[in-house]
Motif scaffolding. Sequence first.
Motif, short mmCIF file in Angstrom:
data_model
loop_
_atom_site.label_atom_id
_atom_site.label_comp_id
_atom_site.label_asym_id
_atom_site.label_seq_id
_atom_site.Cartn_x
_atom_site.Cartn_y
_atom_site.Cartn_z
N THR A 23 16.00 33.77 31.43
CA THR A 23 17.32 33.25 31.77
C THR A 23 18.12 33.00 30.50
O THR A 23 17.59 32.99 29.40
CB THR A 23 17.20 31.94 32.58
OG1 THR A 23 18.51 31.57 33.07
CG2 THR A 23 16.65 30.80 31.76
N GLY A 24 19.42 32.78 30.69
CA GLY A 24 20.27 32.35 29.58
C GLY A 24 20.62 33.45 28.59
O GLY A 24 20.49 33.27 27.38
N TYR A 25 21.13 34.57 29.10
CA TYR A 25 21.38 35.73 28.24
C TYR A 25 22.77 35.71 27.61
O TYR A 25 23.17 36.69 26.96
CB TYR A 25 21.20 37.02 29.02
CG TYR A 25 19.81 37.19 29.63
CD1 TYR A 25 18.68 36.62 29.04
CD2 TYR A 25 19.62 37.91 30.79
CE1 TYR A 25 17.42 36.78 29.59
CE2 TYR A 25 18.37 38.08 31.36
CZ TYR A 25 17.27 37.50 30.76
OH TYR A 25 16.03 37.66 31.31
N ASN A 26 23.55 34.65 27.84
CA ASN A 26 24.84 34.49 27.16
C ASN A 26 25.81 35.64 27.40
O ASN A 26 26.56 36.02 26.51
CB ASN A 26 24.62 34.31 25.65
CG ASN A 26 24.10 32.95 25.29
OD1 ASN A 26 24.81 31.96 25.44
ND2 ASN A 26 22.86 32.88 24.83
N LYS A 80 19.69 22.78 31.06
CA LYS A 80 19.82 23.36 29.72
C LYS A 80 20.73 24.57 29.71
O LYS A 80 20.85 25.25 28.70
CB LYS A 80 18.43 23.78 29.22
CG LYS A 80 17.40 22.65 29.22
CD LYS A 80 16.00 23.17 28.91
CE LYS A 80 14.95 22.07 29.07
NZ LYS A 80 13.58 22.57 28.85
N LEU A 81 21.38 24.84 30.85
CA LEU A 81 22.21 26.02 31.00
C LEU A 81 23.57 25.65 31.57
O LEU A 81 23.65 24.84 32.49
CB LEU A 81 21.53 27.04 31.93
CG LEU A 81 20.17 27.59 31.49
CD1 LEU A 81 19.44 28.18 32.69
CD2 LEU A 81 20.36 28.63 30.41
N THR A 82 24.61 26.25 31.05
CA THR A 82 25.95 26.11 31.61
C THR A 82 26.25 27.31 32.49
O THR A 82 26.24 28.44 32.01
CB THR A 82 27.01 26.02 30.50
OG1 THR A 82 26.74 24.90 29.66
CG2 THR A 82 28.40 25.89 31.09
N PRO A 98 22.86 29.10 27.51
CA PRO A 98 22.00 28.00 27.03
C PRO A 98 22.78 27.05 26.13
O PRO A 98 23.58 27.48 25.30
CB PRO A 98 20.89 28.71 26.25
CG PRO A 98 20.96 30.14 26.68
CD PRO A 98 22.39 30.40 27.03
N THR A 99 22.53 25.78 26.29
CA THR A 99 23.20 24.81 25.43
C THR A 99 22.78 24.98 23.98
O THR A 99 23.51 24.60 23.06
CB THR A 99 22.91 23.37 25.88
OG1 THR A 99 21.49 23.17 25.91
CG2 THR A 99 23.48 23.12 27.27
#
Length: 517
Positions: A347-350, A235-237, A326-327
Amino acid sequence: MTSIWLDHKEPFVSDPFEPDTTYDTVVAGAGLTGLVTALLLSRAGHRVLVLEARYPGAVTTGNTTAKVTLLQGTFLSQLARQYPAKQVQAYVDANREGQAWLLRYLDDHAVPYQRRDAYTYAATAQATEKLRAEVSAATTAGLDVEYVRDAGLPFAIHGAARLADQAQIHPLLVLDALVADIRSRGGSVVGGVRLRDVTGASPAAVRTDKGSVRTDRVVLATGIPVLDRGLYFAKLTPSRSYAAALELPGDQEPPAGMYISVEQPTHSLRDFEQDGRRLLLVGGHGHHVGRTGSEKAHLAGLLDWTRQHWPGAAATHTWAAQDYLPTNLMPFFGKLPRGKGNIYFGTGYNKWGMTNAVAAALDISADILGGNVPWAKTIHHRVTAPAGALSAVALNAGVAARLATGWGTLAAEGLKTEGGKALKRDGGPSAAPASSPPVPAEGTGTVYRYGTRPVAASTVDGTTCRLSAVCTHLGGILHWNDSERSWDCPLHGSRFGSDGTLLEGPATRNLPQAGKD
C-alpha cells in the motif's frame, strides 16, 4: 464517470468460487500488485486464488493515468529531505526493477505500450528551485535526469526535468494478460467476492461474503489493507484526484512526452491513441477524500485549465482515482504486523503505482519463496523522520476532530445534534426529528438527523435511498460526493454507492438502510 481504460471493456468472466477449498495462497485484490504477485507464485507452482470484490482493475489500476516512469514529479527530492541517501537509492532501485520487470513482461507477451520522455515542469519561476532539487536528487540516485528549458508544451514554462525513454501503458491490457497467464498456470481469478476477515494460523480461514476457504498465506492487495492489524489506515492519507480524456481540434496535437507539474494543483499529461485519434489525457486537482465542498468543482477546474491551453478540447471521458499517501512518504509492503507471519500486503504508492506495485509484488513473492531482495531490506528498515511523524499526528488529529465535533460526536458519544453542532447532554435544546424526512433533488445527497441517528439520503436516477450515514469501518460521518454520486468517508477513504454498496477503502461491509444499523 468511467475511465477510458474501463470503457468498451468486455465484461469480466469470473472463475467459479468454491467454498471450503484449500489453496497455497489467497490474494485479495485483482489490480497490478495482486495479479503480479499471483503470477509469480503460480510460476513457482503455488495453487493460487485471486479474490476481487468487483472485477480486475475496478479501483486504482483501472483509473490511473498509467505512466511507467522513474521520474515521479518532485518525489525523490521530498524523500531526500526526510531519509538518508541509501533509503532514496533503495526506492529508486525498487522502482527501476519494477519498471524493468513490467516492460519485459509486456514485450514477452506482445502487449503494446509506448516509449515517451518524462518531464516534471515548472510553470512559475518560484518552482524552479524545487525542480533543480529534483534533478540533484535523481542524479545522485543514478538517474540520467537533465534540466531543460523547453519541454514541447504549448504554453510557457520556466524549465523542466527530463528523463528519456520511459513508458506509458493501457493498464487493462496489462491486467488481461496477467489474468490469462495466471489461469494458464492453474490459478483462479474470481470476481464478485469480497474478503471480510482472516482468522487462525496456517492454514488460515479466509472469510468472504460468499463463504470461506483455507490457505497457508494471504496477500492483501486491496489499495489499503482491509484488515486493521498494523493500523495502516492511520498512516495513510486517502486522496481523490480527477482525470479526463479529450479530443483536440484538428490543428492541435497532444504534446510528445509525459508531463507533471511542480505546482499545485497538479497537472499531469500524456497522450493515448484510440480509433486512429490521438487523445490528450490530463489528471490532477486532487484532495483528501470526503473533505471538499464540491468534487464537481475540482473536475471542472481541471477541465477549465486544459481548455485554456488547448482551446476547443472536447472531453470524451472523465473519471476519478483514489490513492493512498503514506505520512512518512515511503510505500509499505511485506508482512502485515500481527498477521502471524502469513499475511502480506502492499500500500501507499504515492500515485506512482505502475512501478511501485510491481516492486511490492516482487518483494512479497520473494519473501514467500525464500528469495532475497536487497533494496526491500533497506526500505523495511527505514526510521520515520520527525517530518513524517508530524504528518501522521496532523492526519490523525484531523480524524479525531471529525469524530469529536458536529455529527462525529453523535457517532462517537451518542449525543444528539442540531444544525451539525453537538448538543449538551443536559440543558440543551430538544432533539426531535424532522416531521418529514427530506427528499434530496436528483443527483444530490444530504445527511440529516432522525432521532439520535445520522441518516444519509440521496436521489439518483429517480430513486431516493436512506442509509446509515455512519461509515462501516470506524464510524466516520459520510460526505456526499457530488461528482460521482457516492458517499465518501472523510476519515480513511471508504466509499459507498448511493444504494450503500461498498466501492473501495478499508471498510468490508455495505451501508445498512437507515434504522437497521
